[in-house]
Design a protein around this motif. Structure first.
Motif, mmCIF file in Angstrom:
data_model
loop_
_atom_site.group_PDB
_atom_site.id
_atom_site.type_symbol
_atom_site.label_atom_id
_atom_site.label_comp_id
_atom_site.label_asym_id
_atom_site.label_seq_id
_atom_site.Cartn_x
_atom_site.Cartn_y
_atom_site.Cartn_z
ATOM 1 N N UNK A 1 0.907 -0.972 0.118
ATOM 2 C CA UNK A 1 -0.122 -0.021 0.095
ATOM 3 C C UNK A 1 0.844 1.076 -0.084
ATOM 4 N N UNK A 2 2.079 0.928 -0.574
ATOM 5 C CA UNK A 2 3.088 2.200 -0.613
ATOM 6 C C UNK A 2 3.861 2.645 0.630
ATOM 7 N N UNK B 1 3.198 5.642 2.109
ATOM 8 C CA UNK B 1 3.988 6.902 1.773
ATOM 9 C C UNK B 1 3.579 7.834 2.989
ATOM 10 N N UNK B 2 4.329 8.646 3.371
ATOM 11 C CA UNK B 2 4.310 9.527 4.356
ATOM 12 C C UNK B 2 3.125 10.561 4.267
ATOM 13 N N UNK B 3 1.820 10.650 4.563
ATOM 14 C CA UNK B 3 0.768 11.657 4.143
ATOM 15 C C UNK B 3 1.331 13.006 4.396
ATOM 16 N N UNK B 4 1.962 13.300 5.463
ATOM 17 C CA UNK B 4 2.313 14.551 5.942
ATOM 18 C C UNK B 4 3.397 15.503 5.095
ATOM 19 N N UNK C 1 4.143 18.408 -4.777
ATOM 20 C CA UNK C 1 2.691 18.091 -4.757
ATOM 21 C C UNK C 1 2.517 17.255 -3.413
ATOM 22 N N UNK C 2 1.207 17.383 -3.061
ATOM 23 C CA UNK C 2 0.864 16.690 -1.797
ATOM 24 C C UNK C 2 0.713 15.074 -2.294
ATOM 25 N N UNK D 1 -1.493 12.922 -1.250
ATOM 26 C CA UNK D 1 -2.974 12.633 -1.281
ATOM 27 C C UNK D 1 -3.467 12.941 -2.616
ATOM 28 N N UNK D 2 -2.696 14.107 -3.184
ATOM 29 C CA UNK D 2 -3.350 14.238 -4.613
ATOM 30 C C UNK D 2 -3.039 13.520 -5.763
ATOM 31 N N UNK D 3 -2.104 12.455 -5.444
ATOM 32 C CA UNK D 3 -1.926 11.597 -6.557
ATOM 33 C C UNK D 3 -2.851 10.342 -6.731
#
Lengths: 388, 297
Positions: A114-115, A117-120, A160-161, A163-165
């Motif tokens: 689930x990648x 990735x750090x959302x912050x 980019x953020x 969560x926008x991906x």
């Protein structure tokens, strides 16, 4: 040159060859980026990995294939160092024993399912994370991150953020983040599992291209035989914590070594039989008084009377045709049609025969079939497997 | 009216809003407005004089009650800080350190159940423990650490701070636990995998992601503590006067307008704290643009 000189020369050459052989064997050893011997792992009383042995060559693309619960992800976590094995004889990374080295001190990197990735953090800061841990100055970090984002085709995504991906873009960011540390091995845990089919196929091609370009060793965990077959140099098939078969994609597809492997690789027809005779790799077996021939695909050659499984793919079975008749080269059986299922690209016809149900896959969906007909398939498309 | 008819998908229920506004005004707004009004009046012969003035506020700051305000804020800040230091590792352990669901539920219940006991009952126990002839002093003397009993153990700032830590621990732990629980394990594994030590992961992944929980924890802990009257009364023993006691004493001498003024000061502090905390946490969240759930094509 007299005889004595000749002998000396021969001696020299053979000595030299011996040396050369040793040299190459040392080189061969050095080429192994990962070497696992006698790995066992248990959660409480549940044994999840049994006696795993694995060598991986530098630059190789190895897939670990298995259904859920086969232990494939656990194996990956142990290679990553996220879990320490219950017991292991040796676990060497680039020739160094790492069996007790935790993940943050191992030069391997994981792309998570689930990648993770750090959302912050922004895309760029995610990619830089590993460099920040290593206290690389920020200017240099940014430069490296931009370079890697370019490599995974995400130019201009630095700020980019996360969560926008989209899913595919997140996948690329995770890939770039892992590659930033130039790991000796990149571990991929079902990285394409969350993507839709079209994107998954595109990403397969891209991943493979990236792996060739970087010359990096990839260990790729997947439950999809199609993914493993398309991408790998070598496939490990796992079941219940054991490596069942270790082979090239062609080897695994054409010559699975036992019934589980055969069924996992999608061989539709498996028929129990008894060995009658055995010569030069070919086995003749009898199932309900029908003689069947095929090549032996197990490990040790069978003895007459042994129980075996006769296996062949549905697309290799065709309705009997006078013109194609070739008794020497084919197995034949007559059957009654049970069902006829239209599948778009092909037609699956299920036949009831003396030796059990057989599925035929026919590419001509307009074909006229009589209720009772003969079925034939080539002996070279037939494999014989140990029954147990 | 016109606007609400223009928003068909989620039609605003006008009746609901009216009911909410009415009851909110009645139960919340009117008392506060009354308090405000009262704080601008003066008292003469125990009766309010209907002359608007700042007399009450002047009295608040002249009578040394600002010292009480400062002391209250100091103690509340200190205890909140202590709670953060104690609750962060605890919440981290509870959400990530143990996979045992039964244990988690037991611990959460153990933190919740004392809430059903009255705060005074829980607090009064400290008196027996910390008193001159209490077991703490006895043990310290028996082991030879001290010669005579410590008199600062009880009825001191120390005892008030100690007494406040227990009751306000769950209000810090719960929001922290919930926000840390939301952090995906894969993220922590990814951080370790990229070479981070547990400390680095804590500072750069866990703490930023737990910040909304930390903000909520600060509000739920700090704000009610300013108005707490039980602990300072029972454990301060008249030596540690905090705002609530100050207001109460004013009410006892029927000086309503100064009491109201002091309450307005308290209220402003609380609103200020809430504003600052929520501003800071929204800033932290939005600056990383993680609060934007939209996926741009």
């Amino acid at each position: 040159m007299d005889f004595y000189d000749f002998c000396q020369n021969v001696q020299f050459i053979s000595f030299y060859r011996l040396l050369l052989q040793n040299e190459t064997s040392i080189l061969f050893f050095m080429k192994n980026v990962l070497e696992i011997r006698g790995l066992n792992h248990a959660y409480g009383h549940v044994q999840v990995l049994r006696n795993i042995n694995l060598s991986v060559t530098r630059g190789e693309f190895v897939s670990v294939l298995g259904s859920s619960g086969s232990g494939k992800s656990t194996l990956l976590r142990i290679i990553a160092g996220l879990e320490l094995p219950t017991s292991v004889e040796s676990l060497e990374l680039e020739g160094l024993d790492v069996s007790h080295v935790p993940a943050n001190h191992r030069n391997v990197s994981t792309v998570f399912q689930h990648y993770g990735l750090f959302p912050h953090l922004s895309v760029g800061k995610n990619v830089e994370y590993g460099l920040k841990v290593r206290k690389i100055p920020s200017r240099e970090r940014r430069h490296t991150a931009e370079k890697l984002l370019n490599k995974v085709k995400l130019d201009g995504f630095y700020a980019r953020g996360v969560n926008q991906l989209s899913g595919g873009q997140k996948q690329r960011v995770a890939l770039a983040r892992s590659l930033v540390l130039e790991p000796s091995i990149l571990l991929l845990d079902e990285p394409l599992g969350a993507l839709d089919e079209k994107l998954r196929i595109d990403m397969q091609v891209e991943l493979l291209a990236l792996q060739k370009e970087l010359g990096m060793t990839f260990i790729y965990v997947t439950h999809s035989q199609e993914e493993a077959l398309t991408m790998s140099d070598r496939i490990l098939l796992m079941d219940q914590g054991e490596i069942i078969q270790e082979d090239t994609p062609v080897g695994l597809f054409d010559r699975p070594c036992n019934r589980f492997a055969a069924e996992f690789m999608g061989i539709e027809n498996t028929i129990p039989a008894k060995v009658e005779s055995c010569d030069k790799g070919y086995v003749t077996a009898v199932a309900n008084e029908t003689q069947l021939r095929g090549h032996w695909s197990g490990e040790e050659a069978p003895q007459p009377g042994d129980a075996v499984i006769v296996a062949f793919r549905a697309e290799k079975a065709v309705p009997f045709n006078e013109a194609q008749q070739d008794n020497n080269d084919s197995n034949q059986v007559s059957g009654t049609m049970l069902s006829r299922i239209y599948k778009g690209k092909y037609l699956d016809v299920s036949m009831s025969t003396d030796i059990g149900n057989i599925t035929m896959r026919l590419w001509d969906d307009q074909i006229k079939l009589s209720k009772v007909s003969q079925i034939q398939w080539k002996t070279r498309h037939t494999i014989m497997l140990p029954a147990h | 009216m016109g606007l609400s008819t223009l928003q068909p998908p989620t039609k605003i229920n006008l009746k609901g809003i009216v009911i909410f506004l009415l009851s909110w005004s009645f139960f919340v707004l009117i008392p506060i407005a009354g308090l405000l009004l009262w704080s601008f009046l003066t008292m003469e012969n125990f009766r309010p004089v209907w002359d608007l003035s700042l007399q009450a506020y002047r009295e608040v700051f002249a009578s040394g009650r600002w010292e009480v305000t400062a002391r209250t804020l100091g103690i509340a800040s200190l205890v909140t800080l202590l709670e953060i230091v104690l609750a962060l590792p605890f919440a981290l352990w509870l959400s990530k350190g143990t996979k045992n669901m039964g244990l988690k539920i037991t611990v959460l219940a153990a933190l919740t159940i004392p809430f059903f006991l009255s705060l005074s009952a829980r607090t009064i126990v400290w008196r027996a423990l910390l008193g001159l002839h209490g077991p703490v002093n006895y043990a310290l003397m028996a082991t030879g650490v001290i010669d005579g009993p410590l008199d600062w153990l009880l009825f001191s700032q120390f005892s008030v701070i100690l007494g406040l830590i227990g009751p306000y621990f769950p209000t810090m732990v719960f929001p922290l636990y919930l926000s840390i629980n939301l952090i995906d394990d894969e993220m922590l594994a990814a951080s370790t995998d990229l070479g981070a030590t547990p400390g680095f992961t804590f500072w750069h992944v866990i703490l930023p992601l737990a910040f909304p929980g930390l903000g909520a924890g600060i509000i739920f802990t700090f704000v009610p503590m300013i108005g707490d009257s039980v602990v300072p009364t029972l454990l301060g023993g008249g030596h540690v006067i905090l705002l609530s006691a100050s207001v109460e004493s004013l009410l006892r001498i029927l000086n309503y307008s100064v009491a109201a003024a002091l309450s307005v000061v308290m209220l402003s502090i609380m609103v200020g704290v809430i504003l600052v905390v929520s501003l800071v946490s929204t800033k932290i969240i939005t600056s990383k643009s993680s609060a934007l759930p939209e996926v741009t094509p």
